[in-house]
Enzyme design. Structure first.
Site, short mmCIF file in Angstrom:
data_model
loop_
_atom_site.label_atom_id
_atom_site.label_comp_id
_atom_site.label_asym_id
_atom_site.label_seq_id
_atom_site.Cartn_x
_atom_site.Cartn_y
_atom_site.Cartn_z
N CYS A 111 -7.77 -0.66 7.79
CA CYS A 111 -6.65 0.28 7.69
C CYS A 111 -6.47 0.86 9.09
O CYS A 111 -7.35 1.55 9.60
CB CYS A 111 -6.96 1.39 6.69
SG CYS A 111 -5.68 2.66 6.73
N CYS A 160 3.36 22.49 6.21
CA CYS A 160 3.34 21.04 6.03
C CYS A 160 4.55 20.60 5.20
O CYS A 160 4.64 19.44 4.81
CB CYS A 160 2.04 20.59 5.38
SG CYS A 160 1.72 21.39 3.82
N CYS A 166 0.85 -1.20 0.00
CA CYS A 166 0.00 0.00 0.00
C CYS A 166 0.88 1.24 0.00
O CYS A 166 1.96 1.25 0.56
CB CYS A 166 -0.87 -0.03 1.25
SG CYS A 166 -1.83 1.47 1.52
#
Ligand code: SAH
Length: 463
Positions: A169, A418, A88
């Protein structure tokens, strides 16, 4: 006569198998090993390890390799708890202990402060982590696909659009797993076709699941290519019966050939149009398409830091650039005289205004437009700012905005970021223009991934 080019040979070539020490981690979470100064980027290798590597690719300045074997493993290495971690694309650091992740993120920020910001001595505090760094996400966007004739839901594999079938998840809220399970079961039982990207046929594209952490309210958005959802009533009933806290089921239509998840048109299939959540004392209404921070626990930590750095007394005029739905603005408005928020997405500004109303906040004004145009216009009109807060996207602040900040001369700048690289770049501009970076605080908004969020505090050197 053609001149002979002198080619500097690289110290390694494709398919070489060599031993290297891992000296660092990149911002993508790859180990860095050097051969005569030539860096090789190696996924799944950790700082302090000695590994045998096969060289997969070389470019002039760096290469890529794959770990064949470990001669020495890091004491920070842990068994990734997720069974599909290696396939993933969602997480990059599950093989590193949580303490190791926090330390790596602090170091990454320190490194860019020195290298890009030319601020080797700026205090970068230890990353503030989560007590429970799992199940923290309040929103999942799950693609639906077909594998061997069965409907699957999951996540995209690394750098691809192939769907990895996932039943749980572990960075998502539990409700996401339950909804995925129900949709998968019902789609298989009733024969609801998943959307197929290649042929642009089929029905169900994505399921988006959101939960308000403080309210417990759940929203499920079914995104389809078609105007109608076959067996809609059966799907709605199954979700209503099984999902605790379900408050809203939305149908979103996206008929385009696009990677964008949701289309323009949404309608309520059941329940209400929005769900609610709170950060600190502020309540937010969240609709299917609104932007909302995905880790509300750490968002509160981040905003409290921003508020602390802003040192508001109630007398200040504050500008919040890149304000989104007004999250930071409304947080600051409680302690300031006036807050002016600016954001490029009009819908977000509409949400910000509604959220101000919802909270009875009357000292916040919002304007839609590019910060680098709206704030200079405010400056021209004579608007003053004692504190400017910026929270730009990854590419950082526009140069014109930084220049306007230098002209407006606020006493203080609080920079939420960020992307430590562009943060360091912009801090250098502000430093050269008369600001002093007091400190930088990394906050772990995205545990198990390589993303780093920071808040930096700058004071004007003139005051
Ligand atoms: N401060 C908000 C959102 C931060 S994300 C929060 O904490 O929730 C960055 C925001 O900048 C996004 O909402 C994006 O739409 C906006 N944005 C991007 N480019 C912009 C620009 N040039 N001017 C103003 N806003 C912009």
């Amino acid at each position: 006569m053609s001149k002979k080019l002198s080619v500097n040979p690289l110290p390694v070539k494709k398919n070489d198998v060599i031993d290297v020490n891992i000296e660092d981690l990149t911002h993508e979470g790859h180990g860095v090993g050097k051969v005569d100064g030539y860096p090789l980027f190696i996924p799944n290798a950790l700082t302090g390890e000695r590994v045998q590597v096969k060289v997969l690719k070389t470019t002039k300045k760096f290469g890529f390799g794959r770990v064949m074997d470990w001669h020495k493993k890091s004491t920070d290495r842990v068994e990734p708890p997720c069974p599909v971690y290696d396939r993933c694309g969602g997480c990059q650091l599950q093989h590193l202990s949580y303490e190791g992740q926090l330390a790596a993120k602090q170091k990454q920020v320190q490194d860019v402060m020195a290298r890009i910001g030319k601020l080797p001595d700026v205090p970068v505090h230890p990353t503030i982590g989560m007590e429970e760094p799992w199940r923290y996400r309040n929103k999942s966007q799950v693609p639906v696909g077909l594998s061997e004739g069965r409907v699957i839901t999951g996540f995209y594999a690394k750098r691809s659009h192939e769907i990895v079938d996932v039943n749980q998840c572990i960075i998502q809220d539990q409700v996401s797993d339950q909804v995925m399970q129900i949709v998968k079961e019902k789609a298989n039982e009733l024969g609801i076709q998943p959307y197929d990207e290649a042929s642009h046929k089929g029905v169900l594209r994505h399921v988006v699941i959101r939960r308000g952490r403080t309210s417990g309210e759940v929203m499920v958005v079914l995104v389809t290519r078609t105007k109608k959802i076959p067996y809609e009533a059966e799907l709605v009933t199954a979700l209503k019966e099984q999902i605790e806290g379900l408050a809203s089921i939305i149908h979103n239509i996206n008929a385009e050939k696009t990677n964008v998840i949701m289309g323009e048109s949404s309608n309520v299939l059941w329940g209400s149009e929005v769900i609610y959540d709170s950060i600190g004392d502020i309540r937010f209404a969240i609709s299917a398409r609104s932007f909302y921070q995905i880790n509300p626990v750490q968002t509160e930590v981040l905003y409290k830091k921003a508020l602390e750095y802003a040192e508001l007394t109630g007398e200040e005029s504050v500008v919040d650039a890149y304000c989104g739905i007004g999250t930071i603005s409304l947080f600051l408005a409680q302690k300031a005289k006036k807050v002016y928020g600016v954001e490029i997405v009009e819908q977000a500004i509409e949400d910000a205004k509604k959220n101000a109303e919802l909270n009875g906040i009357h000292n916040a004004e919002f304007e839609a437009g590019p910060a680098e145009e709206v704030i200079p216009a405010w400056h021209k009109e004579g608007k003053k700012a004692d504190v400017i807060v910026v929270d730009p996207p990854r590419k950082g602040c526009d140069e014109a905005l930084l220049q306007t900040i230098l002209e407006m001369k606020p006493k203080r700048v609080v920079y939420v970021s960020c992307n430590p690289g562009t943060l360091a770049r912009d801090l250098r501009v502000l430093e050269d223009g008369g600001y002093h970076t007091v400190e930088v605080q990394p906050v772990d908004m995205f545990p198990q991934t390589s993303h780093v969020e920071c808040v930096a505090w700058l004071e004007s050197s003139l005051s």
